[in-house]
Design a protein around this motif. Structure first.
Motif, PDB file in Angstrom:
ATOM      1  N   SER A  77     -15.988  -2.524  -0.473  1.00  0.00           N
ATOM      2  CA  SER A  77     -16.414  -1.258  -1.066  1.00  0.00           C
ATOM      3  C   SER A  77     -15.526  -0.106  -0.607  1.00  0.00           C
ATOM      4  CB  SER A  77     -17.870  -0.992  -0.689  1.00  0.00           C
ATOM      5  OG  SER A  77     -18.290   0.227  -1.222  1.00  0.00           O
ATOM      6  N   THR A  78     -15.230  -0.064   0.680  1.00  0.00           N
ATOM      7  CA  THR A  78     -14.369   0.993   1.213  1.00  0.00           C
ATOM      8  C   THR A  78     -12.983   0.926   0.589  1.00  0.00           C
ATOM      9  OG1 THR A  78     -15.577   0.935   3.306  1.00  0.00           O
ATOM     10  CG2 THR A  78     -13.417   1.976   3.337  1.00  0.00           C
ATOM     11  N   PHE A  79     -12.439  -0.273   0.486  1.00  0.00           N
ATOM     12  CA  PHE A  79     -11.116  -0.450  -0.121  1.00  0.00           C
ATOM     13  C   PHE A  79     -11.136  -0.032  -1.591  1.00  0.00           C
ATOM     14  CE2 PHE A  79      -8.129  -3.186  -2.485  1.00  0.00           C
ATOM     15  CZ  PHE A  79      -6.941  -2.708  -1.951  1.00  0.00           C
ATOM     16  N   MET A  80     -12.173  -0.470  -2.325  1.00  0.00           N
ATOM     17  CA  MET A  80     -12.260  -0.178  -3.757  1.00  0.00           C
ATOM     18  C   MET A  80     -12.443   1.322  -4.022  1.00  0.00           C
ATOM     19  SD  MET A  80     -11.937  -3.143  -5.218  1.00  0.00           S
ATOM     20  CE  MET A  80     -12.633  -3.152  -6.833  1.00  0.00           C
ATOM     21  N   GLN A  81     -13.074   2.022  -3.092  1.00  0.00           N
ATOM     22  CA  GLN A  81     -13.269   3.468  -3.248  1.00  0.00           C
ATOM     23  C   GLN A  81     -12.034   4.256  -2.851  1.00  0.00           C
ATOM     24  OE1 GLN A  81     -16.819   4.623  -1.136  1.00  0.00           O
ATOM     25  NE2 GLN A  81     -18.053   3.112  -2.194  1.00  0.00           N
ATOM     26  N   GLY A  82     -10.991   3.542  -2.418  1.00  0.00           N
ATOM     27  CA  GLY A  82      -9.743   4.204  -2.074  1.00  0.00           C
ATOM     28  C   GLY A  82      -9.783   4.964  -0.767  1.00  0.00           C
ATOM     29  N   MET A  83     -10.705   4.580   0.118  1.00  0.00           N
ATOM     30  CA  MET A  83     -10.824   5.301   1.387  1.00  0.00           C
ATOM     31  C   MET A  83      -9.723   4.911   2.370  1.00  0.00           C
ATOM     32  SD  MET A  83     -14.949   5.440   1.794  1.00  0.00           S
ATOM     33  CE  MET A  83     -14.936   6.454   3.259  1.00  0.00           C
ATOM     34  N   GLY A  84      -9.016   3.853   2.060  1.00  0.00           N
ATOM     35  CA  GLY A  84      -7.868   3.480   2.877  1.00  0.00           C
ATOM     36  C   GLY A  84      -6.615   3.753   2.072  1.00  0.00           C
ATOM     37  N   SER A  85      -5.501   3.953   2.723  1.00  0.00           N
ATOM     38  CA  SER A  85      -4.272   4.277   1.990  1.00  0.00           C
ATOM     39  C   SER A  85      -3.402   3.038   1.770  1.00  0.00           C
ATOM     40  CB  SER A  85      -3.491   5.345   2.759  1.00  0.00           C
ATOM     41  OG  SER A  85      -3.183   4.860   4.057  1.00  0.00           O
ATOM     42  N   SER A  86      -3.975   1.873   1.977  1.00  0.00           N
ATOM     43  CA  SER A  86      -3.210   0.630   1.872  1.00  0.00           C
ATOM     44  C   SER A  86      -3.098   0.165   0.423  1.00  0.00           C
ATOM     45  CB  SER A  86      -3.890  -0.466   2.690  1.00  0.00           C
ATOM     46  OG  SER A  86      -4.047  -0.054   4.022  1.00  0.00           O
ATOM     47  N   PRO A  87      -1.935  -0.398   0.075  1.00  0.00           N
ATOM     48  CA  PRO A  87      -1.737  -0.853  -1.310  1.00  0.00           C
ATOM     49  C   PRO A  87      -2.452  -2.172  -1.641  1.00  0.00           C
ATOM     50  CG  PRO A  87       0.220  -1.277  -0.009  1.00  0.00           C
ATOM     51  CD  PRO A  87      -0.736  -0.532   0.873  1.00  0.00           C
ATOM     52  N   SER A  88      -2.735  -2.976  -0.634  1.00  0.00           N
ATOM     53  CA  SER A  88      -3.401  -4.261  -0.882  1.00  0.00           C
ATOM     54  C   SER A  88      -4.577  -4.415   0.074  1.00  0.00           C
ATOM     55  CB  SER A  88      -2.426  -5.423  -0.679  1.00  0.00           C
ATOM     56  OG  SER A  88      -2.119  -5.578   0.690  1.00  0.00           O
ATOM     57  N   PHE A  89      -5.491  -5.300  -0.286  1.00  0.00           N
ATOM     58  CA  PHE A  89      -6.653  -5.529   0.569  1.00  0.00           C
ATOM     59  C   PHE A  89      -6.217  -6.108   1.915  1.00  0.00           C
ATOM     60  CE2 PHE A  89     -10.416  -8.053   1.916  1.00  0.00           C
ATOM     61  CZ  PHE A  89     -11.278  -6.980   2.107  1.00  0.00           C
ATOM     62  N   SER A  90      -5.245  -6.996   1.883  1.00  0.00           N
ATOM     63  CA  SER A  90      -4.749  -7.615   3.114  1.00  0.00           C
ATOM     64  C   SER A  90      -4.181  -6.559   4.078  1.00  0.00           C
ATOM     65  CB  SER A  90      -3.683  -8.654   2.777  1.00  0.00           C
ATOM     66  OG  SER A  90      -3.178  -9.238   3.939  1.00  0.00           O
ATOM     67  N   SER A  91      -3.415  -5.616   3.561  1.00  0.00           N
ATOM     68  CA  SER A  91      -2.852  -4.579   4.440  1.00  0.00           C
ATOM     69  C   SER A  91      -3.953  -3.610   4.891  1.00  0.00           C
ATOM     70  CB  SER A  91      -1.699  -3.836   3.771  1.00  0.00           C
ATOM     71  OG  SER A  91      -2.100  -3.209   2.587  1.00  0.00           O
ATOM     72  N   PHE A  92      -4.954  -3.393   4.057  1.00  0.00           N
ATOM     73  CA  PHE A  92      -6.104  -2.575   4.461  1.00  0.00           C
ATOM     74  C   PHE A  92      -6.828  -3.234   5.635  1.00  0.00           C
ATOM     75  CE2 PHE A  92     -10.752  -1.908   3.957  1.00  0.00           C
ATOM     76  CZ  PHE A  92     -10.800  -0.575   4.334  1.00  0.00           C
ATOM     77  N   VAL A  93      -7.023  -4.544   5.562  1.00  0.00           N
ATOM     78  CA  VAL A  93      -7.674  -5.281   6.656  1.00  0.00           C
ATOM     79  C   VAL A  93      -6.844  -5.162   7.925  1.00  0.00           C
ATOM     80  CG1 VAL A  93      -8.281  -7.610   7.466  1.00  0.00           C
ATOM     81  CG2 VAL A  93      -9.026  -6.829   5.204  1.00  0.00           C
ATOM     82  N   GLU A  94      -5.533  -5.227   7.807  1.00  0.00           N
ATOM     83  CA  GLU A  94      -4.656  -5.042   8.974  1.00  0.00           C
ATOM     84  C   GLU A  94      -4.883  -3.667   9.601  1.00  0.00           C
ATOM     85  OE1 GLU A  94      -2.605  -6.933  10.863  1.00  0.00           O
ATOM     86  OE2 GLU A  94      -3.416  -8.577   9.664  1.00  0.00           O
ATOM     87  N   ASP A  95      -5.011  -2.632   8.761  1.00  0.00           N
ATOM     88  CA  ASP A  95      -5.273  -1.283   9.259  1.00  0.00           C
ATOM     89  C   ASP A  95      -6.618  -1.216   9.986  1.00  0.00           C
ATOM     90  OD1 ASP A  95      -2.881  -0.502   8.107  1.00  0.00           O
ATOM     91  OD2 ASP A  95      -3.832   0.482   6.383  1.00  0.00           O
ATOM     92  N   VAL A  96      -7.630  -1.862   9.403  1.00  0.00           N
ATOM     93  CA  VAL A  96      -8.962  -1.882  10.003  1.00  0.00           C
ATOM     94  C   VAL A  96      -8.904  -2.560  11.365  1.00  0.00           C
ATOM     95  CG1 VAL A  96     -11.267  -2.922   9.815  1.00  0.00           C
ATOM     96  CG2 VAL A  96     -10.241  -1.770   7.838  1.00  0.00           C
ATOM     97  N   LEU A  97      -8.295  -3.729  11.409  1.00  0.00           N
ATOM     98  CA  LEU A  97      -8.201  -4.474  12.664  1.00  0.00           C
ATOM     99  C   LEU A  97      -7.373  -3.717  13.690  1.00  0.00           C
ATOM    100  CD1 LEU A  97      -7.746  -8.051  11.184  1.00  0.00           C
ATOM    101  CD2 LEU A  97      -9.791  -7.146  12.333  1.00  0.00           C
ATOM    102  N   GLY A  98      -6.334  -3.038  13.230  1.00  0.00           N
ATOM    103  CA  GLY A  98      -5.471  -2.265  14.124  1.00  0.00           C
ATOM    104  C   GLY A  98      -6.155  -1.039  14.700  1.00  0.00           C
ATOM    105  N   SER A  99      -7.155  -0.517  13.996  1.00  0.00           N
ATOM    106  CA  SER A  99      -7.855   0.681  14.480  1.00  0.00           C
ATOM    107  C   SER A  99      -8.736   0.367  15.687  1.00  0.00           C
ATOM    108  CB  SER A  99      -8.718   1.290  13.363  1.00  0.00           C
ATOM    109  OG  SER A  99      -9.836   0.480  13.086  1.00  0.00           O
ATOM    110  N   GLY A 100      -9.162  -0.891  15.807  1.00  0.00           N
ATOM    111  CA  GLY A 100     -10.062  -1.267  16.898  1.00  0.00           C
ATOM    112  C   GLY A 100     -11.466  -0.765  16.640  1.00  0.00           C
ATOM    113  N   GLN A 101     -12.431  -1.288  17.363  1.00  0.00           N
ATOM    114  CA  GLN A 101     -13.832  -0.932  17.122  1.00  0.00           C
ATOM    115  C   GLN A 101     -14.154   0.493  17.554  1.00  0.00           C
ATOM    116  OE1 GLN A 101     -16.579  -3.853  18.542  1.00  0.00           O
ATOM    117  NE2 GLN A 101     -15.736  -5.437  17.230  1.00  0.00           N
ATOM    118  N   HIS A 102     -13.506   0.978  18.595  1.00  0.00           N
ATOM    119  CA  HIS A 102     -13.842   2.305  19.106  1.00  0.00           C
ATOM    120  C   HIS A 102     -13.272   3.417  18.240  1.00  0.00           C
ATOM    121  CE1 HIS A 102     -15.727   0.543  22.560  1.00  0.00           C
ATOM    122  NE2 HIS A 102     -14.629  -0.155  22.826  1.00  0.00           N
TER     123      HIS A 102
END
Length: 166
Positions: free
Chosen positions: A41-66
């Motif tokens: 949902s977050t990816f589809m709403q364009g809340m991330g600046s990533s061009p693909s879902f896979s790169s968006f997931v990388e950004d999410v994982l890279g941000s860490g939980q905190h």
């Protein structure tokens, strides 16, 4: 406690005495959603600046939980189900089934027309199809990392058929 009803006030803004009194005074309902569906949902709403879902997931994982955005941060860190004893936990995709029960138990009128507006079957089918498509975009390592990232959400709440439960 007049501050209870001030707009924008969060539970953490109160002292322990006020917090305990508030938690005893209110019916507490927690609405939860499969973490993988939240990511989609977050990816589809364009809340991330990533061009693909896979790169968006990388950004999410890279941000860490905190440092994670509330849009994808693990629910247990946002709603603290171990500290707050919720009266009801409602899972997204099952609103129609659960909302009538919650309204009735809370002593509120159950409006059957309101319940008819929820199209859970369509929502579940759409997210099932989207989940499969998006999940297939991810590498095995990303899938494993997401499962670890959301391990406490998956342990605390039942998300039937979640791709991350694997």
């Amino acid at each position: 406690y007049p501050r209870w009803h001030t707009r924008g006030t969060q539970l953490g803004d109160f002292n322990l005495t006020e917090t305990e009194a508030m938690l005893r005074a209110y019916t507490k309902v927690l609405f939860v959603r499969d973490p993988f569906h939240r990511l989609i949902s977050t990816f589809m709403q364009g809340m991330g600046s990533s061009p693909s879902f896979s790169s968006f997931v990388e950004d999410v994982l890279g941000s860490g939980q905190h440092n994670a955005s509330a849009a994808w941060k693990p629910l247990v860190s946002l709603c603290q189900p171990c500290s707050v004893h919720y009266d009801f936990v409602v899972v997204f995709g099952f609103f129609r089934q659960e909302l009538g029960h919650v309204l009735q138990r809370a002593g509120l009128p159950v409006d059957s027309l309101l319940l008819l507006k929820f199209t859970d079957t369509q929502v579940r089918w759409t997210y099932s199809w989207l989940s499969e498509q998006m999940f297939n975009e991810l590498s095995l390592q990303q899938k494993q990392q997401l499962s670890r990232f959301y391990q406490w959400d998956l342990a605390a709440f039942l998300f039937p058929g979640s791709f991350l439960s694997g």
